[in-house]
Scaffold this active site. Structure first.
Site, PDB file in Angstrom:
ATOM      1  CB  SER A 139       5.410   6.742  20.653  1.00  0.00           C
ATOM      2  OG  SER A 139       6.706   6.537  21.141  1.00  0.00           O
ATOM      3  CE  LYS A 143       4.115  12.905  15.559  1.00  0.00           C
ATOM      4  NZ  LYS A 143       3.624  13.666  16.550  1.00  0.00           N
ATOM      5  NE  ARG A 171       1.501   6.118  22.820  1.00  0.00           N
ATOM      6  CZ  ARG A 171       2.530   6.814  23.168  1.00  0.00           C
ATOM      7  NH1 ARG A 171       2.312   8.096  23.739  1.00  0.00           N
ATOM      8  NH2 ARG A 171       3.919   6.407  23.188  1.00  0.00           N
TER       9      ARG A 171
HETATM   10  S1  IVH Z   1       1.390   5.805  13.750  1.00  0.00           S
HETATM   11  C1  IVH Z   1       3.557   2.398  15.672  1.00  0.00           C
HETATM   12  N1  IVH Z   1       0.596   8.102  12.332  1.00  0.00           N
HETATM   13  O1  IVH Z   1       1.994  10.873  16.710  1.00  0.00           O
HETATM   14  C2  IVH Z   1       3.060   3.697  14.798  1.00  0.00           C
HETATM   15  N2  IVH Z   1       0.979   8.241  14.391  1.00  0.00           N
HETATM   16  O2  IVH Z   1       4.529   8.923  18.291  1.00  0.00           O
HETATM   17  C3  IVH Z   1       2.077   4.318  15.561  1.00  0.00           C
HETATM   18  N3  IVH Z   1       0.229  10.651  15.210  1.00  0.00           N
HETATM   19  O3  IVH Z   1       0.790  10.179  19.696  1.00  0.00           O
HETATM   20  C4  IVH Z   1       1.722   5.713  15.492  1.00  0.00           C
HETATM   21  N4  IVH Z   1      -0.461  11.435  13.406  1.00  0.00           N
HETATM   22  O4  IVH Z   1      -0.929   9.659  18.089  1.00  0.00           O
HETATM   23  C5  IVH Z   1       0.683   7.522  13.385  1.00  0.00           C
HETATM   24  N5  IVH Z   1      -0.492   9.635  10.838  1.00  0.00           N
HETATM   25  C6  IVH Z   1       0.153   9.177  12.136  1.00  0.00           C
HETATM   26  C7  IVH Z   1      -0.141  10.202  13.037  1.00  0.00           C
HETATM   27  C8  IVH Z   1       0.333   9.745  14.403  1.00  0.00           C
HETATM   28  C9  IVH Z   1      -0.437  11.619  14.610  1.00  0.00           C
HETATM   29  C10 IVH Z   1       0.716  10.652  16.737  1.00  0.00           C
HETATM   30  C11 IVH Z   1       0.211   9.563  17.320  1.00  0.00           C
HETATM   31  C12 IVH Z   1       1.325   9.438  18.442  1.00  0.00           C
HETATM   32  C13 IVH Z   1       2.422   9.847  17.876  1.00  0.00           C
HETATM   33  C14 IVH Z   1       3.502   9.133  17.427  1.00  0.00           C
END
Ligand code: IVH
Length: 708
Positions: free
Chosen positions: A83, A119, A140
């Protein structure tokens, strides 16, 4: 044709249409045509099992076998699903502190390049493609081990079963499964109409649907997907940047959100945060923030991780769209159509970027189902342009102090008690729907089997007045030219008219009073008065239609006029008598009887007549059988000389019914230039197709001898 070839053709065609529909949002064929192609493919595959492959669209149907199982299989993630650190500071400073940390670790003073994304507020999913084919999909879970939800993921049509131009032995794509606001609202609207449980918010909708053991049920809740990163990769040369990866995923046919940017430095991050905030309400899906990622993969590697969170990425939040506050009272609002809606009066609370004091409770059944009482702590949701709503109450055992509290990064809906569907009592403890309309005191009714309560005041009710006047004045009713939206607003708000009949009261609506309205020109005022005078001469069926009786449309109004002939007879008719009219069923009959039982409505009708609204009684052709009675015509395309309205009126004058769509029951289709699908349908169903000349001949013969 060779089955193998046809199967390949069908798959190509179905995939193309799916892509147009689900990814581009531009449907390229009618649903029925699509279903036909799909069934043909299903049939060919069933009869040729050897030809079934992993990328066939028929995989998406969902295998109900899972429903009988205990649960989902576990899947171990080869690359853990981490996360990201959340910057809870919703101000620009959140962006600056992230950039400062990055520069500090990299020991650089020059501007760092970032990929900025949204996000998404849904559920993280790992899609595993092997040799280009979708092989499996997992949640996940705890980051190390997730659940195999492949069958449910297959129902998401925007996720490709086969990648275009990607031969990687293994490509794991990570992203978010979400439910669009439109799909969420539509689903809830349908559930509410049926009095069934609704989804709390789109994220719960997505998560609940993916974790649904029966994929057939999962398929009923439409979901979407956006890619935002990678997991395990074998046999693919990675691009040098994160934005390059997303570009590549897009060319493979995966959904990637276009709302993203590559920028340099903290200031630009803060600007992205601000720009997206301004657009947040208008987005078709919920977001709870934006994400910044160091764009260069080499720099990402250098930055590494700290306590299972990458140092190269951060989530920068927006104000929460759900908050807890006190429900002080419940009021009832009357809508433009007479529908009564219970509205929550709340202790003011900042939610989704604005202060909210009112929120809808939708209907009495929702209040019961959610077990909400005045004095409860409730959760309010405000997302997008829709009206804020109360989505649940907080379990009283949680002992939350009165007044609103901020939930910070927490999830408000996690506080909604689990037993949502078993109310403490079948009634709402301290709230009742009123028996009389709070606006006009007319009787409130709820039709059998319906969820909504309605005011029967109709023409009399101020809440419904504007709508009633606009309806009354429209072309196919009283046809008052020039009486549009804006003027009606002015007439009602300027207190010129408080009842429909005031339109014809020259002491109220006259050249002087009109001229005072918003600088209306004398000429326009004259035109309006002339149009009002002209509209007084009408027909019984137009008048009935104009009254805006619920369930009485143009056709029913004509049926009533034809059957009864006189207005008095209709006003006095019992439900049983009304049921004698062809095509009038119990709901319509009851609604007509209710309308005329309401003294206010009878009064308005009486006044309209006294002020000069009239029609030729002989036009009411009671019990008369006309030459085209029982025949149904459909008009399509442009006729050479007659307008469609004229053709319709003349056919109806001879007793025919003019319908909007072609079916087996259609007796004749009259087609002009550029006739489209109706003509095709007529040909397919063997319905006779006429041109204008044949129609003219029939009309000239007064409808006698029709034998199409
Ligand atoms: S990157 C190592 N990009 O937010 C990086 N996460 O804690 C991995 N999420 O539940 C995540 N939009 O599902 C990333 N554009 C985005 C995102 C995203 C939503 C969610 C992801 C996770 C949480 C990250």
């Amino acid at each position: 044709m060779d089955a193998k070839l046809r199967i390949a053709q069908l798959r190509e065609e179905i995939d193309r249409h799916s892509y147009n529909y689900y990814v581009l949002d531009k449907p390229s064929i009618p649903d029925a045509e699509y279903d036909k192609l799909f069934r043909e493919l299903q049939y060919l595959e069933e009869t040729n099992p050897a030809l079934v492959t992993l990328d066939s669209p028929t995989r998406r149907v969902g295998d109900s076998a899972l429903a009988k199982r205990e649960g989902f299989e576990s899947v171990r993630h080869v690359v853990p699903m981490l996360s990201i650190h959340t910057e809870t500071d919703t101000e620009a400073s959140g962006a600056f502190s992230f950039d400062a940390r990055v520069k500090n670790v990299l020991e650089t003073s020059s501007e760092v390049e970032y990929a900025c994304e949204l996000k998404f507020d849904g559920l993280a999913i790992n899609l595993r493609y092997e040799n280009g084919f979708l092989f499996s999909a997992a949640t996940r879970g705890d980051g190390e081990t997730g659940e195999d939800v492949t069958q449910n993921i297959l129902t998401i049509k925007s996720i490709p079963l086969r990648l275009k131009g990607c031969e990687a032995a293994v490509l794991e794509v990570r992203g978010e499964v979400y439910m669009s606001r439109k799909d969420f609202n539509r689903y809830n609207e349908k559930q509410r109409e049926k009095g069934l449980p609704t989804l709390v918010n789109p994220r719960n909708g997505a998560a609940g649907s993916i974790r649904q053991l029966d994929p057939k049920l999962a398929a009923q809740r439409p979901l979407s997907f956006f890619s935002y990163g990678l997991g395990e990769v074998q046999g693919w040369q990675l691009p040098a940047t994160h934005s390059g990866i997303l570009d590549a995923l897009k060319t493979f046919g995966l959904p990637v959100c276009d709302e993203r940017a590559v920028v340099k430095g903290a200031q630009a991050l803060a600007e992205f945060h601000k720009r997206v905030a301004a657009k947040r309400d208008a987005l078709p899906f919920d977001i709870d923030g934006v994400v910044y990622k160091v764009n260069s993969l080499a720099l990402q590697k250098q930055l590494g991780f700290i306590s299972r969170e990458p140092r190269w990425a951060v989530a920068h939040k927006y104000p929460a769209e759900e908050q807890i506050t006190l429900l002080r009272d419940i009021e009832v609002q009357v809508g433009r159509t007479g529908k009564l809606t219970p509205v929550a009066k709340l202790e003011p609370v900042f939610v989704g970027g604005v202060t909210v004091t009112n929120a809808t409770l939708h209907n009495l059944f929702e209040i019961r189902r959610k077990d909400i009482r005045i004095g409860d702590q409730v959760i309010v949701r405000r997302a997008g342009d829709v009206i804020p709503e109360v989505i649940g109450r907080v379990a009283s055992s949680l002992n939350i102090p009165n007044g609103n509290i901020s939930l910070g990064a927490g999830r408000a809906e996690a506080l909604i008690p689990e037993v949502k569907h078993i109310p403490r009592s079948p009634y709402v403890h301290n709230f009742r729907m009123p028996l009389k309309c709070p606006v006009c005191r007319s009787k409130v009714v709820r039709e059998k089997g319906e969820i909504d309560f309605r005011c029967t005041g109709g023409l009399f009710c101020a809440a419904q007045r504007k709508q009633a006047i606009l309806h009354f004045a429209s072309r196919r009713m009283m046809d008052i030219e020039g009486l549009g939206d804006k003027l009606v607003d002015q007439l009602v708000e300027g207190n010129l008219i408080s009842s429909l009949s005031d339109l014809y009261d020259r002491e109220k609506v006259n050249l002087q009073s009109l001229a005072r309205l918003d600088r209306m020109a004398e000429r326009s005022a004259q035109n309006i008065v002339a149009a009002l005078e002209q509209s007084k001469r009408t027909t019984l069926n137009r008048f009935l239609f104009a009254l805006g009786i619920r369930h009485v449309g143009e056709t029913t109004a004509k049926d009533l006029a034809r059957y009864f002939g006189k207005l008095d007879a209709i006003m006095q008719a019992s439900v049983e008598q009304l049921l004698q009219v062809p095509d009038v069923g119990p709901v319509v009959a009851q609604s007509i009887a209710d309308f005329f039982a309401e003294a206010h409505n009878r009064e308005v009708v009486q006044q309209l007549l006294e002020l000069g609204v009239h029609w030729d009684e002989n036009e009411g052709t009671a019990h008369l059988v006309l030459p085209l009675t029982g025949k149904t015509f459909v008009l399509t395309g442009t006729l050479p000389t007659m307008s469609r309205d004229e053709a319709k009126a003349r056919l109806e004058a001879l007793g025919a019914k003019v319908a909007g769509s072609v079916s087996k029951k259609t007796d004749c289709v009259v087609a002009g230039a550029e006739a489209g699908s109706k003509l095709e349908k007529a040909q397919a169903l063997n319905v006779p197709v006429w041109d204008e000349a044949l129609l003219q001949a029939l009309l000239a013969n007064n409808g006698e001898g029709f034998t199409a």
